[in-house]
Design a protein around this motif. Structure first.
Motif, short mmCIF file in Angstrom:
data_model
loop_
_atom_site.label_atom_id
_atom_site.label_comp_id
_atom_site.label_asym_id
_atom_site.label_seq_id
_atom_site.Cartn_x
_atom_site.Cartn_y
_atom_site.Cartn_z
N GLY A 231 0.80 -1.22 0.00
CA GLY A 231 0.00 0.00 0.00
C GLY A 231 0.83 1.26 0.00
O GLY A 231 0.53 2.21 -0.72
N SER A 232 1.87 1.29 0.81
CA SER A 232 2.68 2.51 0.95
C SER A 232 3.89 2.53 0.04
O SER A 232 4.61 3.53 -0.01
CB SER A 232 3.12 2.69 2.41
N GLY A 233 4.16 1.44 -0.68
CA GLY A 233 5.27 1.42 -1.63
C GLY A 233 6.63 1.44 -0.97
O GLY A 233 7.54 2.13 -1.44
N ARG A 248 12.87 1.62 6.63
CA ARG A 248 11.79 1.61 5.65
C ARG A 248 12.26 2.44 4.47
O ARG A 248 12.56 3.63 4.61
CB ARG A 248 10.50 2.18 6.24
N LEU A 249 12.32 1.81 3.31
CA LEU A 249 12.86 2.44 2.11
C LEU A 249 11.76 2.59 1.07
O LEU A 249 11.12 1.60 0.69
CB LEU A 249 14.01 1.59 1.55
N ALA A 250 11.51 3.79 0.60
CA ALA A 250 10.52 4.02 -0.44
C ALA A 250 11.04 3.46 -1.76
O ALA A 250 12.11 3.85 -2.23
CB ALA A 250 10.23 5.51 -0.57
N VAL A 251 10.26 2.54 -2.36
CA VAL A 251 10.69 1.91 -3.61
C VAL A 251 9.65 2.04 -4.72
O VAL A 251 9.93 1.71 -5.87
CB VAL A 251 11.02 0.41 -3.41
N GLY A 252 8.43 2.52 -4.39
CA GLY A 252 7.44 2.74 -5.43
C GLY A 252 6.17 1.94 -5.26
O GLY A 252 6.12 0.94 -4.55
N ALA A 268 12.86 -6.80 -5.66
CA ALA A 268 11.41 -6.74 -5.45
C ALA A 268 10.71 -6.44 -6.77
O ALA A 268 11.25 -5.73 -7.63
CB ALA A 268 11.06 -5.66 -4.42
N THR A 269 9.51 -7.00 -6.92
CA THR A 269 8.72 -6.72 -8.11
C THR A 269 7.58 -5.77 -7.76
O THR A 269 7.14 -5.69 -6.61
CB THR A 269 8.11 -8.00 -8.70
N HIS A 270 7.11 -5.10 -8.79
CA HIS A 270 5.93 -4.25 -8.65
C HIS A 270 4.80 -4.96 -9.40
O HIS A 270 4.90 -5.24 -10.59
CB HIS A 270 6.22 -2.87 -9.20
N TRP A 271 3.74 -5.25 -8.65
CA TRP A 271 2.70 -6.19 -9.07
C TRP A 271 2.05 -5.82 -10.39
O TRP A 271 1.90 -6.63 -11.28
CB TRP A 271 1.64 -6.28 -7.97
N ARG A 272 1.69 -4.55 -10.51
CA ARG A 272 0.98 -4.10 -11.70
C ARG A 272 1.93 -3.33 -12.61
O ARG A 272 2.69 -2.48 -12.16
CB ARG A 272 -0.22 -3.23 -11.32
N ALA A 273 1.83 -3.63 -13.89
CA ALA A 273 2.63 -2.91 -14.88
C ALA A 273 1.95 -1.60 -15.24
O ALA A 273 0.79 -1.35 -14.91
CB ALA A 273 2.81 -3.78 -16.12
N LEU A 279 7.99 -3.25 -13.62
CA LEU A 279 9.11 -2.67 -12.87
C LEU A 279 9.69 -3.67 -11.88
O LEU A 279 8.97 -4.35 -11.16
CB LEU A 279 8.62 -1.43 -12.12
N VAL A 280 11.04 -3.72 -11.84
CA VAL A 280 11.77 -4.54 -10.88
C VAL A 280 12.75 -3.63 -10.15
O VAL A 280 13.47 -2.84 -10.78
CB VAL A 280 12.55 -5.68 -11.57
N THR A 281 12.77 -3.73 -8.83
CA THR A 281 13.61 -2.86 -8.00
C THR A 281 14.77 -3.66 -7.40
O THR A 281 14.58 -4.78 -6.91
CB THR A 281 12.78 -2.23 -6.86
#
Length: 744
Positions: A231-233, A248-252, A268-273, A279-281
């Protein structure tokens, strides 16, 4: 060490290896010689890249002077006396066919065998977030039960349920480290930690309302849990011993799956494109108290490849990232969503074969020192299958097991070529978790909507593995029978009534009942560019008719999408569908005509919660800003509440078959039609849950709320905002982004 049957080849003529025909290898011996026989090739079943590996030929009937001609399977040829050991160093991974031809007394005999060449696994194996976790030291499995708000612990031998433990709201993933088991609680904003031995609660880590903890994995070195806050990215690091948040690191936005490598790299992956790709972090987490965002790599959309075996589009719903045992690459199971093709965008229609399909993306990982410029080294597309929901490498890293969610099967592939190595069909409803025993002989499959874990013997993939055992993980079903059936229908692409050749289900765009936040070209459906709407909180038709153009007035109308673009045969009998006006979306009611459609509607109607916004802050300045934004929103001058009045925050309604549509100046060339007729306006969407639904507007043309309020609001047609100062615009956005379940 176990090897799969596909890699073990019987002794045979080595025409392709040593250039001999069968007749040449069967020359008759002299009368005074013993018949020559090559029994086999002895040696390891796995070779490591860059390390010398040795083999010997087992031969009967050979005497002095017998020679062995070896082919090492990588174009290397070696000839030496047959008793000598042959040693070779492989430069690259893959499956190799080793051959030896022994010559003695005018006789030639040959044998072959397979070997897997892999990079040497790390001593401390990489870890990855998953719905099922192995506690190898205790011979146990831990499984999350999201609908039941519990986790279950199972013994492996025999496979039995030891306990089901209530933990928290909507547990999503589980990780084991030493004597502690971490469980993320998405709707509670917490992580519960249990004792691996006694199952009791050791402690709780509170990340805050709206943070939606999702992925959790433990550092291979055993000091830290890494947690994604969807939720908070953010990526949170938690001290395992103290159960305190180290950083806590903001990654998106939408960060979801997480993996940890012993060298300090966290991925880490971002679920929705987005339309631009997935996006991969990459994070350097060598200092748990101060992790560093190394960079983010986009897996770009693919274009121009639509066919009956492939499709254009972006990788969507990246729910897991699975590192190889050597830690230098990872597999990302997902689906490819075709938001490239369409009659408006390309002049070509989407078909059931080109809309979505299961894919694996492979990324390379060079440790915490650098992010690779070209992270996506390969992408593999599956034919006739929907979302790839989970993956697991074999212990040596030569095979990868892939769960296909809606098709309810496991695909086994060579980890380097992705060639087929085997498959397991009918593994249960919505498989979402996979784990292998340490020896690789047993595969455990968590079937989310069967509420079950099955064990399969996968030591021989030459025949379809059969289940060894099955355990139900939930002692009391938390959903009603109708809602559970509806949820199973929602996810199940293998049902020919839902989809042709298992490509599509409702979950293809609405996994977890949420939306993929992508903009599809539905021009051929008589619509236009349409931004996927989340189903969460809307409780079916509780917020009015469905879709941006209000073209459905009941959930059962999805029978039209099922029969049409999804290629299914439909859940209504043909004679019923074509009777009266049932074959029109706003025609005769379909409710009560199909148990499956009614169950589907019951499930969608059960999605009544939007959740909590991560943007709420209990700070005086923010509270004041939000209140000022609320007053602006409610003011007659702005006029926002005219169409978005609480508590529904929408005026969406259908009166005598006529919807309440508005032209707020956002219609454009790509907006298309409504049911094949001119589109006069857009159905008002609720503003609840707005924080998680970007991009905005029916065509996704506003990437931010500011764009909605300013750039896409020419002439103040979408509420009067031109008079607002920058501070007032910020106040209004603070209010809009916090209209959640707590808003009156």
């Amino acid at each position: 060490m176990m090897r799969h049957a596909k890699l073990i080849l019987a002794s045979l003529c080595l025409t392709s290896v040593v250039g001999l025909s069968c007749t040449e290898t069967e020359r008759a011996p002299h009368a005074d010689t013993v018949p020559l026989k090559v029994i086999g090739i002895d040696g390891p079943e796995v070779a490591y890249v860059g390390e010398s590996t040795c083999f010997t030929a087992t031969v009967e009937g050979a005497g002095p002077g017998a020679m062995a001609a070896w082919d090492m399977g990588d174009k290397t040829k070696i000839e030496l006396p047959y008793k000598q050991q042959v040693c070779h160093t492989y430069a690259s991974p893959g499956q190799r066919l080793i051959g030896v031809s022994v010559t003695y007394a005018n006789q030639r005999r040959a044998a072959t065998r397979g070997i897997s060449v892999v990079p040497k696994p790390m001593t401390e194996r990489p870890t990855a977030s998953s719905t099922i976790a192995l506690d190898a030291a205790r011979g146990r499995l831990w499984v999350v039960n999201p609908d039941a708000n519990s986790v279950s612990v199972l013994s492996i031998e025999p496979l039995e349920l030891l306990d089901e433990i209530p933990v928290c709201g909507h547990p999503r993933t589980v990780a084991v480290s030493g004597d502690r088991v971490a469980v993320t609680c998405q709707s509670d904003g917490k992580m519960v930690v249990l004792g691996a031995e006694f199952f009791g609660v050791v402690g709780t880590v509170d990340f805050g309302a709206g943070t939606e903890p999702f992925g959790v994995t433990a550092s291979p070195l055993g000091k830290t849990f890494y947690v994604t806050l969807f939720g908070s990215g953010e990526l949170a690091t938690v001290n395992i011993e103290k159960l305190t948040i180290s950083s806590r690191l903001a990654v998106g936005q939408d960060v979801r799956a997480v993996a940890s490598i012993a060298d300090g790299l966290v991925v880490a992956t971002h679920w929705r494109a987005t339309a631009g790709g997935a996006l991969v972090t990459y994070v350097d987490a060598r200092d748990a108290a101060a992790p560093v965002l190394m960079g983010q790599v986009v897996l770009p959309p693919l274009t121009g490849i639509d066919s009956d075996t492939n499709n254009s589009g972006v990788a969507s719903f990246l729910g897991q990232v699975v590192p190889s045992p050597d830690g230098r690459r990872a597999i990302l199971p997902s689906l490819r969503a075709n938001t490239v093709t369409g009659m408006y965008r390309t002049g070509k229609p989407l078909s059931f074969e080109t809309t979505t399909r299961a894919v694996l993306s492979e990324i390379v990982m060079d440790g915490p020192a650098a992010v690779p410029m070209d992270a996506a080294s390969r992408v593999y597309a599956f034919d006739d299958l929907d979302l790839a929901s989970a993956a697991a490498f074999s212990p040596d890293g030569d095979l990868v097991y892939v769960a296909i969610q809606g098709a309810e099967r496991i695909e086994v592939r060579d980890a380097f070529s992705f060639d087929v190595a085997g498959s397991i069909d009918d593994v249960g409803h919505a498989p979402q978790g996979l784990v292998l025993s340490p020896d690789g002989r047993r595969l455990f499959v968590q079937a989310f909507l069967s509420r079950a874990v099955r064990a399969y013997d996968v030591s021989d993939l030459s025949i379809p593995p059969k289940p060894l055992a099955e355990v139900i993980t939930v002692e009391k079903e938390p959903l009603s029978a109708e809602v559970l059936l509806g949820k199973q229908v929602f996810y199940k692409s293998r049902d020919p009534r839902m989809s042709r050749t298992s490509y599509l289900s409702c979950a293809s765009c609405h996994l977890d009942g949420d939306g993929d936040n992508l903009v599809w070209d539905f021009t051929q459906r008589g619509e236009g560019l349409r931004n996927t709407i989340s189903l969460l909180g809307r409780a079916g038709t509780a917020h009015g008719p469905l879709h941006w153009s209000a073209n459905f007035d009941e959930v059962q109308d999805f029978e039209h999408d099922i029969r049409g673009p999804m290629g299914g045969t439909g859940f209504l009998p043909d004679d019923v569908f074509h009777s009266g006006t049932h074959d029109q979306t706003l025609g005769d009611a379909k409710a009560g005509l199909s148990p499956e459609l009614d169950a589907l509607a019951a499930y969608v109607e059960s999605l009544a919660a939007f959740g909590k916004s991560p943007y709420r802050r209990n700070e005086p300045a923010f509270i004041a800003s939000r209140e000022n934004g609320r007053q602006i929103f409610m003011s007659a001058e702005a006029g926002c509440a005219t169409c978005h009045a609480p508590p529904r925050f929408t005026d969406s309604a259908m009166t005598n078959g006529v919807p309440m549509l508005h032209d707020v100046g956002t219609l454009g060339p790509g907006s298309g039609s409504r049911l094949g007729a001119p589109l006069t306006g857009i159905d008002t969407p609720t503003l609840r849950g707005l924080w998680s639904s970007a991009p905005y507007l029916h065509d996704g043309s506003a990437l931010t709320l500011r764009a909605v309020l300013v750039e896409r609001n020419g002439g103040d047609k979408h509420g009067k905002t031109s008079h607002l100062s920058e501070a007032e615009l910020l106040d209004l956005q603070n209010y809009l982004l916090t209209i959640d379940d707590d808003e009156p």
